[in-house]
Design an enzyme around this catalytic site. Structure first.
Site, PDB file in Angstrom:
ATOM      1  CD  GLU A 437     -16.244  -8.016 -58.680  1.00  0.00           C
ATOM      2  OE1 GLU A 437     -16.404  -7.389 -57.622  1.00  0.00           O
ATOM      3  OE2 GLU A 437     -15.798  -7.512 -59.718  1.00  0.00           O
TER       4      GLU A 437
HETATM    5  C1  LIG Z   1      -8.202 -12.410 -63.237  1.00  0.00           C
HETATM    6  C2  LIG Z   1      -8.420 -11.498 -62.075  1.00  0.00           C
HETATM    7  C3  LIG Z   1      -9.104 -10.302 -62.259  1.00  0.00           C
HETATM    8  C4  LIG Z   1      -9.286  -9.425 -61.187  1.00  0.00           C
HETATM    9  N1  LIG Z   1      -9.883  -8.205 -61.404  1.00  0.00           N
HETATM   10  C5  LIG Z   1      -9.864  -7.275 -60.414  1.00  0.00           C
HETATM   11  C6  LIG Z   1     -10.295  -5.935 -60.659  1.00  0.00           C
HETATM   12  O1  LIG Z   1     -10.729  -5.590 -61.754  1.00  0.00           O
HETATM   13  N2  LIG Z   1     -10.208  -5.033 -59.644  1.00  0.00           N
HETATM   14  C7  LIG Z   1      -9.724  -5.363 -58.418  1.00  0.00           C
HETATM   15  O2  LIG Z   1      -9.644  -4.495 -57.554  1.00  0.00           O
HETATM   16  N3  LIG Z   1      -9.315  -6.635 -58.131  1.00  0.00           N
HETATM   17  C8  LIG Z   1      -9.374  -7.587 -59.115  1.00  0.00           C
HETATM   18  N4  LIG Z   1      -8.946  -8.866 -58.850  1.00  0.00           N
HETATM   19  C9  LIG Z   1      -8.478  -9.205 -57.508  1.00  0.00           C
HETATM   20  C10 LIG Z   1      -9.419 -10.121 -56.757  1.00  0.00           C
HETATM   21  O3  LIG Z   1     -10.606  -9.452 -56.421  1.00  0.00           O
HETATM   22  C11 LIG Z   1      -8.653 -10.664 -55.545  1.00  0.00           C
HETATM   23  O4  LIG Z   1      -7.704 -11.581 -56.061  1.00  0.00           O
HETATM   24  C12 LIG Z   1      -9.558 -11.309 -54.517  1.00  0.00           C
HETATM   25  O5  LIG Z   1     -10.356 -10.335 -53.888  1.00  0.00           O
HETATM   26  C13 LIG Z   1      -8.785 -12.086 -53.452  1.00  0.00           C
HETATM   27  O6  LIG Z   1      -7.726 -11.333 -52.927  1.00  0.00           O
HETATM   28  P1  LIG Z   1      -6.257 -11.988 -52.864  1.00  0.00           P
HETATM   29  O7  LIG Z   1      -5.950 -12.505 -54.237  1.00  0.00           O
HETATM   30  O8  LIG Z   1      -5.315 -10.992 -52.316  1.00  0.00           O
HETATM   31  O9  LIG Z   1      -6.396 -13.217 -51.914  1.00  0.00           O
HETATM   32  P2  LIG Z   1      -6.354 -13.171 -50.292  1.00  0.00           P
HETATM   33  O10 LIG Z   1      -7.255 -12.100 -49.817  1.00  0.00           O
HETATM   34  O11 LIG Z   1      -4.938 -13.152 -49.847  1.00  0.00           O
HETATM   35  O12 LIG Z   1      -7.029 -14.565 -49.937  1.00  0.00           O
HETATM   36  C14 LIG Z   1      -6.293 -15.795 -49.972  1.00  0.00           C
HETATM   37  C15 LIG Z   1      -7.188 -16.899 -49.381  1.00  0.00           C
HETATM   38  O13 LIG Z   1      -7.541 -16.574 -48.029  1.00  0.00           O
HETATM   39  C16 LIG Z   1      -8.947 -16.576 -47.889  1.00  0.00           C
HETATM   40  N5  LIG Z   1      -9.363 -15.494 -46.995  1.00  0.00           N
HETATM   41  C17 LIG Z   1      -8.856 -14.242 -46.885  1.00  0.00           C
HETATM   42  N6  LIG Z   1      -9.549 -13.538 -45.983  1.00  0.00           N
HETATM   43  C18 LIG Z   1     -10.523 -14.331 -45.531  1.00  0.00           C
HETATM   44  C19 LIG Z   1     -11.595 -14.181 -44.591  1.00  0.00           C
HETATM   45  N7  LIG Z   1     -11.814 -13.022 -43.949  1.00  0.00           N
HETATM   46  N8  LIG Z   1     -12.432 -15.226 -44.382  1.00  0.00           N
HETATM   47  C20 LIG Z   1     -12.262 -16.400 -45.032  1.00  0.00           C
HETATM   48  N9  LIG Z   1     -11.265 -16.605 -45.931  1.00  0.00           N
HETATM   49  C21 LIG Z   1     -10.417 -15.585 -46.173  1.00  0.00           C
HETATM   50  C22 LIG Z   1      -9.500 -16.330 -49.288  1.00  0.00           C
HETATM   51  O14 LIG Z   1     -10.825 -16.842 -49.424  1.00  0.00           O
HETATM   52  C23 LIG Z   1      -8.492 -17.075 -50.140  1.00  0.00           C
HETATM   53  O15 LIG Z   1      -8.832 -18.443 -50.166  1.00  0.00           O
HETATM   54  C24 LIG Z   1      -8.795  -9.783 -59.903  1.00  0.00           C
HETATM   55  C25 LIG Z   1      -8.140 -11.001 -59.719  1.00  0.00           C
HETATM   56  C26 LIG Z   1      -7.938 -11.847 -60.778  1.00  0.00           C
HETATM   57  C27 LIG Z   1      -7.181 -13.127 -60.540  1.00  0.00           C
END
Ligand SMILES: Cc1cc2nc3c(=O)[nH]c(=O)nc-3n(C[C@H](O)[C@H](O)[C@H](O)COP(=O)(O)OP(=O)(O)OC[C@H]3O[C@@H](n4cnc5c(N)ncnc54)[C@H](O)[C@@H]3O)c2cc1C
Length: 582
Positions: A437
């Site tokens: 989220e």
């Molecule tokens: C168990 C689980 C359930 C989930 N359920 C859903 C769901 O139902 N629907 C759905 O759509 N998604 C879902 N997600 C996905 C989740 O919302 C994403 O994993 C999350 O938004 C982060 O994206 P990412 O994993 O690609 O990390 P990335 O976006 O690649 O981020 C990696 C790191 O970089 C940092 N970062 C990236 N951009 C910035 C910025 N602009 N400023 C500061 N820091 C930054 C992040 O804080 C993080 O530390 C789920 C994930 C998990 C693990």
């Protein structure tokens, strides 16, 4: 042993006394007849469901996990029956519009319900967790046959819903999403692409699943301004399967009973919700409610950690303590609850859980005031308060939930590291709340860069004024207000210096959010303390409850005040350059 005792007394204190919700409801349309007694009954029934139905299947569900076979996902034993009982009792419709079959009760009570569900069984709660957000989204945007078919069933929880945003290369940055939507002759669309990490993407709890999917129309602009929102069901009207498949279940650290799915949409039939290219604002209806609910998940873990650690510490004798409540227990050792190191952990968990509840319920109550208050000015003020409180609740309570569970694990010593005692599952299950989220780093940037600095902190100052007014009548009011003043100074300095150093707000955001959280928790304690002192002076029947509040308020200011100071110091340190790493 690990079990859930719903904190109903504390919930009633927050709802009735701290928020004064029953009085406030008289000025909100649709809630005029709601009273404290009815609210208490709702909470009691919700607590019984959480403790008696959900908590017993939490540990077994973690060991069993979900299984994908022949393209279908099975949830752990007992999950389906629990969900049916949840629907039969009408819980999905608690805070939905009566015109759509809902019960029309406040978000505040729905939030208390979800705190209890998540505390008892976070993995199970992932399935209905998005239901209310989906209801809001359909309520606002679905029209005609799509509305008639899907809204009532989602309202009743007959069909569960998902939120399909994330793609392998598009996580925090949804503007990179590539899933496509091609218009079809009949007014529907064909959706093609892959989504990952989709909670409840497939399961056996409901026959149909309503996927809400972000995708791009042909010739849509790049970035987030080119995303549209589509409703894509698992089964088409008439019952034929749609071209939607769960390709894989993620093997993850925790939440084993929650199916986290990689989904493929292969020309699946979907219908546009809202305006073309306005998918993200439409989705935000879901995401804001979802962010508050993630904060409540953190609160649930913190409450579980606090109450189970206390129970264990009052049963386990080990070594002689330097001091014990008289008389000293017999035997060769004292209860570990008497060792100062353990006492401090227990008090910290309790102090954070109880003030955290005030913080979360302030946000939920503000959502109700925004939606229902008779006065337009009060509605607007509540909206601004909710908008600022939401990222703080999400980040602070998830951090407290996970790191609180981690601290609590130490109370069991080595026994905390094994599955049967429950706390190691809580540590694993809670970790993702800091991530999904919108990661907590994204929440901090949202608060500071999008919400505080653009108007030079004016709306944030109004929140601080409001919080400062909550402290009236407490001996801790001066300490709580000193934090507010320090925070105002930090925001003014940040605004001034950001002109010459545009990266500065991003470097300071995380610590500023947590400093704001600590300041608000101080106001929550000052208010709770003033109410408790008044109740004791009036000779309230349950004086021990109120005395406990006063002890924790003092503990908060004497022992936890350093947290606020540390965060503000780091906001100041953010003026230093942060080198690039290679
Ligand atoms: C168990 C689980 C359930 C989930 N359920 C859903 C769901 O139902 N629907 C759905 O759509 N998604 C879902 N997600 C996905 C989740 O919302 C994403 O994993 C999350 O938004 C982060 O994206 P990412 O994993 O690609 O990390 P990335 O976006 O690649 O981020 C990696 C790191 O970089 C940092 N970062 C990236 N951009 C910035 C910025 N602009 N400023 C500061 N820091 C930054 C992040 O804080 C993080 O530390 C789920 C994930 C998990 C693990």
């Amino acid at each position: 042993m690990w079990h859930y005792d719903p904190p109903l007394r504390d919930m009633r204190f927050v709802v009735d006394e701290v928020l004064g919700a029953p009085d406030a409801w008289t000025a909100m349309s649709g809630f005029e007849d709601l009273d404290a007694g009815t609210a208490a009954q709702v909470l009691e029934q919700a607590g019984r469901f959480a403790a008696e139905v959900l908590a017993p299947i939490n540990g077994p569900g973690d060991l069993e996990g979900c299984v994908l076979a022949d393209g279908r996902v099975s949830t752990p034993r007992g999950f389906r029956e629990a969900y049916q009982a949840f629907v039969d009792a009408g819980w999905p419709a608690l805070a939905c519009d009566p015109d759509c079959g809902g019960q029309g009760l406040p978000q505040l009570l729905n939030s208390a319900l979800f705190e209890m569900l998540a505390a008892a069984n976070h993995a199970w709660t992932m399935y209905p967790g998005l239901l209310h957000g989906a209801y809001e989204c359909l309520h606002a945007h679905a029209r005609g046959a799509v509305r008639d078919t899907y809204l009532p069933r989602v309202t009743r929880g007959e069909w569960l819903s998902t939120m399909c945003l994330t793609e392998a290369h598009a996580g925090s940055d949804l503007g990179l999403a590539r899933t496509r939507a091609e218009p079809a002759a009949d007014g529907s669309h064909r959706i093609t692409g892959g989504k990952i990490f989709i909670s409840g993407g497939d399961h056996d709890l409901t026959p149909n699943i309503v996927h809400l999917v972000l995708a791009r129309l042909p010739d849509a602009p790049s970035g987030t301004k080119g995303l549209s929102l589509f409703l894509v069901p698992k089964l088409l009207p008439g019952g034929a399967p749609n071209a939607v498949r769960c390709e894989r279940l993620e093997h993850k650290m925790g939440l084993k009973g929650s199916a986290t799915c990689a989904m493929s949409f292969d020309g699946a039939t979907g219908w546009l919700l809202g305006e073309p290219n306005r998918g993200l604002p439409a989705m935000f209806l879901m995401m804001n409610a979802a962010r508050l609910h993630v904060g409540l998940q953190g609160l649930g873990h913190l409450e579980m950690a606090a109450q189970n650690a206390l129970r264990y510490a009052l049963e386990r004798p080990q070594s002689r303590a330097p001091r014990t409540p008289a008389p000293r227990s017999g035997g060769a050792a004292d209860l570990i609850a008497h060792h100062p190191a353990v006492r401090r952990t227990l008090l910290e968990l309790q102090a954070r859980a109880q003030a955290g509840r005030v913080l979360a319920y302030w946000a939920a109550h503000a959502l109700d005031e925004h939606a229902r208050h008779a006065d337009a000015g009060a509605r607007e003020a509540a909206n601004e308060r909710a908008s600022l409180l939401t990222p703080i609740v999400k980040a602070v309570l998830t951090e407290f939930g996970h790191f609180g569970a981690d601290r609590a694990l130490g109370v069991w010593g080595g026994h905390g590291y094994v599955h049967e005692n429950g706390i190691e599952q809580s540590v694993r299950d809670s970790r993702v709340t800091l991530i999904y989220e919108g990661t907590n780093e994204i929440q901090a940037a949202d608060l500071v860069v999008r919400k505080i600095l653009p108007d030079a902190g004016a709306k944030f100052a109004a929140l601080l004024d409001w919080a400062g007014a909550q402290c009236e009548g407490s001996p801790h009011a001066a300490a709580a207000r000193a934090r507010i003043d320090a925070l105002r100074g930090a925001v003014a300095a940040l605004h001034r210096d950001a002109a010459a150093d545009p990266e500065l707000p991003y470097r300071a955001a995380d610590d500023l959010l947590f400093a704001a959280g600590e300041a608000l928790l101080g106001c929550a304690w000052a208010r709770s303390d003033a109410l408790a002192a008044g109740a004791i002076a009036r000779g309230a029947a349950d004086a021990p409850f109120y005395e406990g509040k006063r002890v924790l308020a003092r503990f908060h200011f004497e022992w936890l005040g350093g947290e606020f100071a540390r965060r503000l110091e780091r906001v100041a340190a953010a003026r230093c350059a942060l080198p690039f790493v290679a």
